[in-house]
Design an enzyme around this catalytic site. Sequence first.
Site, PDB file in Angstrom:
ATOM      1  N   GLY A   1       0.605  -1.312   0.058  1.00  0.00           N
ATOM      2  CA  GLY A   1       0.112   0.117  -0.049  1.00  0.00           C
ATOM      3  C   GLY A   1       0.782   1.193  -0.208  1.00  0.00           C
TER       4      GLY A   1
ATOM      5  N   THR B   1      15.842  22.837   4.366  1.00  0.00           N
ATOM      6  CA  THR B   1      16.631  22.702   5.617  1.00  0.00           C
ATOM      7  C   THR B   1      18.080  23.157   5.320  1.00  0.00           C
ATOM      8  OG1 THR B   1      17.204  20.524   4.612  1.00  0.00           O
ATOM      9  CG2 THR B   1      15.455  20.316   6.146  1.00  0.00           C
TER      10      THR B   1
ATOM     11  N   LEU C   1       9.266  10.957  -6.760  1.00  0.00           N
ATOM     12  CA  LEU C   1       8.505  12.187  -6.828  1.00  0.00           C
ATOM     13  C   LEU C   1       7.181  12.009  -6.471  1.00  0.00           C
ATOM     14  CD1 LEU C   1       9.652  13.592 -10.275  1.00  0.00           C
ATOM     15  CD2 LEU C   1      10.476  14.151  -8.096  1.00  0.00           C
ATOM     16  N   GLY C   2       6.682  12.581  -5.256  1.00  0.00           N
ATOM     17  CA  GLY C   2       5.309  12.454  -5.106  1.00  0.00           C
ATOM     18  C   GLY C   2       5.047  11.440  -3.937  1.00  0.00           C
TER      19      GLY C   2
ATOM     20  N   LYS D   1      20.153   6.296   0.689  1.00  0.00           N
ATOM     21  CA  LYS D   1      20.731   6.745   2.172  1.00  0.00           C
ATOM     22  C   LYS D   1      21.347   5.374   2.702  1.00  0.00           C
ATOM     23  CE  LYS D   1      16.945   9.897   2.496  1.00  0.00           C
ATOM     24  NZ  LYS D   1      16.448  10.094   1.126  1.00  0.00           N
TER      25      LYS D   1
ATOM     26  N   VAL E   1       9.098  16.393  -0.635  1.00  0.00           N
ATOM     27  CA  VAL E   1       9.257  17.562  -0.479  1.00  0.00           C
ATOM     28  C   VAL E   1       8.276  18.481  -1.530  1.00  0.00           C
ATOM     29  CG1 VAL E   1      11.009  18.142  -2.432  1.00  0.00           C
ATOM     30  CG2 VAL E   1      10.889  19.798  -0.470  1.00  0.00           C
TER      31      VAL E   1
ATOM     32  N   ARG F   1      17.880  18.492   9.427  1.00  0.00           N
ATOM     33  CA  ARG F   1      17.010  17.639  10.485  1.00  0.00           C
ATOM     34  C   ARG F   1      18.136  16.409  10.898  1.00  0.00           C
ATOM     35  NH1 ARG F   1      12.264  15.860   6.596  1.00  0.00           N
ATOM     36  NH2 ARG F   1      13.886  15.501   5.349  1.00  0.00           N
TER      37      ARG F   1
ATOM     38  N   ILE G   1      13.517  -3.660  -2.260  1.00  0.00           N
ATOM     39  CA  ILE G   1      13.819  -2.052  -2.689  1.00  0.00           C
ATOM     40  C   ILE G   1      14.735  -1.161  -1.608  1.00  0.00           C
ATOM     41  CG2 ILE G   1      12.331  -0.099  -3.239  1.00  0.00           C
ATOM     42  CD1 ILE G   1      11.670  -2.561  -4.882  1.00  0.00           C
TER      43      ILE G   1
ATOM     44  N   SER H   1       4.806   9.712  -0.178  1.00  0.00           N
ATOM     45  CA  SER H   1       4.488  10.265   0.984  1.00  0.00           C
ATOM     46  C   SER H   1       5.737  10.877   1.565  1.00  0.00           C
ATOM     47  CB  SER H   1       4.021   9.118   1.695  1.00  0.00           C
ATOM     48  OG  SER H   1       4.890   7.999   2.137  1.00  0.00           O
TER      49      SER H   1
END
Length: 618
Positions: free
Chosen positions: A289, A476, A453-454, A412, A459, A550, A408, A456
């Site tokens: 989901g 930031t 892009l887009g 990072k 930015v 952050r 996936i 949840s």
Amino acid sequence: MQSTVLGWSRSIKRLTVLGLDIGLSLLATWLAFSLRLDTLHYPEEAQWGVYFLAPLLSIPVFIRLGLYRAIFRYTGQAALFAIAQACALYGLLLLSILLWAQWLGVPRSLGILQPLIFFMLVGTSRALARFWLATAGTVSSQRFLIFGAGTAGAQTASAMGMGMGGAFQLIGFVDDDATKVGRNINGVPVFAYQQITELITKHGITDILLALPNASRTRRKAIIENLRTFPVHIRILPDWADLASGRVRVQDFKELDIEDLLGRDPVPPDTELLAHNIQHKVILVTGAGGSIGSELCRQILGQQPRQLVLLDQSEFNLYAIHHELNHTIQSHHLAVDLVPILANLTHAPRLTAIFHRYQPHTVYHAAAYKHVPLVESNPVIGIENNVFGTLYAAQAAMAAGVASFVLISTDKAVRPTNVMGASKRLAELVLQAFAHAQPQGTCFSMVRFGNVLGSSGSVVPLFRQQLAAGGPLTVTHADVTRYFMTIPEAAQLVLQAGAMATGGEVFVLDMGEPIKIIDLAHRMIELSGMTVRDETNPHGDMVIQVTGLRPGEKLYEELLIGDNPIPTAHRRIMKAREDFILLPMLQPHLETLQQGIADNDIAKLKTVMRQCVHGYDI
């Protein structure tokens, strides 16, 4: 005068139109007699009966068919059709009476001629009312140019004309095709792109609508970049289906998608690779989901698996994707069995039972906690979900004889400065160790890429919310850069990379050039028709506020730990040369990690991650 008329009560407006129609029915009767008798008519004897019948028959028919419920300033083709129906019914009644009565001096053909004239008079009255009232009480506050004088542009102008009222005014079309410049479309002139500065200044243009549905993303991006310098709001054409339906209004034009600002033209997929691990097979997607998981499911469905198992721990997300895919299956008559399963990846026995029951051929493991600050604040649950959720899923896959398992991952995970990235690198290490230990078993592979892009927490939706709220847009750090890719392109490349795997590969997707987030903020402000307020422009519209990095956030992201990635058959998919830890050496670290989770010992968890993950030294 127009404002006064619009201010009348509804009942007065209806009585006025009814009185007008009575007058038009009498005028139509006089014209019909005059034309038929070829002389200016003065009624005599029985002819007065026709003047009496015309309003007596027509007005009840008009009332019955709802002609006085319409808002005349918005009438269009549907209203004209309703008038035609009403006049046809009225004409049938009038002709029947004239044929039956056979009045002396009244031609029978009057029963056809008079309703035709009456229809033209009523239709013209409605059109004139619409034209006269359309701009009542308003001044065109928004003035538009349509970029693109092709079929899409013409349809857009036509759709706008049906319901734009007086608040919007189409000034003209702009096109870079010299053969179209100087012409007009339905009376609206076509200008050259070189004239756009003059048009914006002279006519006070507030908005430009891009009507270029067939243009490549590269061309759209170039056009948008050229328009950035103008103080106008740029929007883009809706879907062709909406445009063709005739329901499109100016308000339906979409804000520019981020792919229109930053995107690139996707590489056509290799259809054999897409279908290789999916077609006619049982597929299981974890995190089904989520942003990536749901798009994987959509594309998997297009490859016609035998069964698609949707696994997610969020009831709402699972319901949403199951409902959407069910609708797709029904509307396209697909023979796919869809199975929604609520489950937590950290519950190993439940996971093992699910894999044993459904015996998936291919697993796409998209479930993860991915928001850097949240995982930084909740390291125990983040590590448990990302590392041990992957471990338990991999173990369940091996026990069930799964052929292919694709993780996936994220950019990072490369030299991470946060718990989220380190936990994802640990998940990669688990699969690399399993792949080396059991080369003939389940084929484990990983696909690593940057921001989509887009998704949840992205930015771009945040910037849109901040723009709508009047700002400021928050960044930031002025030097923060990120890679961007559309969700559909990323999902498509994941499916193709997984099909190329032989075991243990870390695939890296070509993300293009990294983008400065502060530059993105500037673009979104400018393309909304506003200017940035700063020291050099104190009277600008929108402020960009730098809030500080952050916890755990990096200035820039990388996709490779090592150097010299290996190319593959797909030019946007590479294989990374990554070191890993053998399973016997990794196992004690996993046990210590598990103990740290049980004890809620964050220091112990970070110690293990520093020992195992290259570059993590927090």
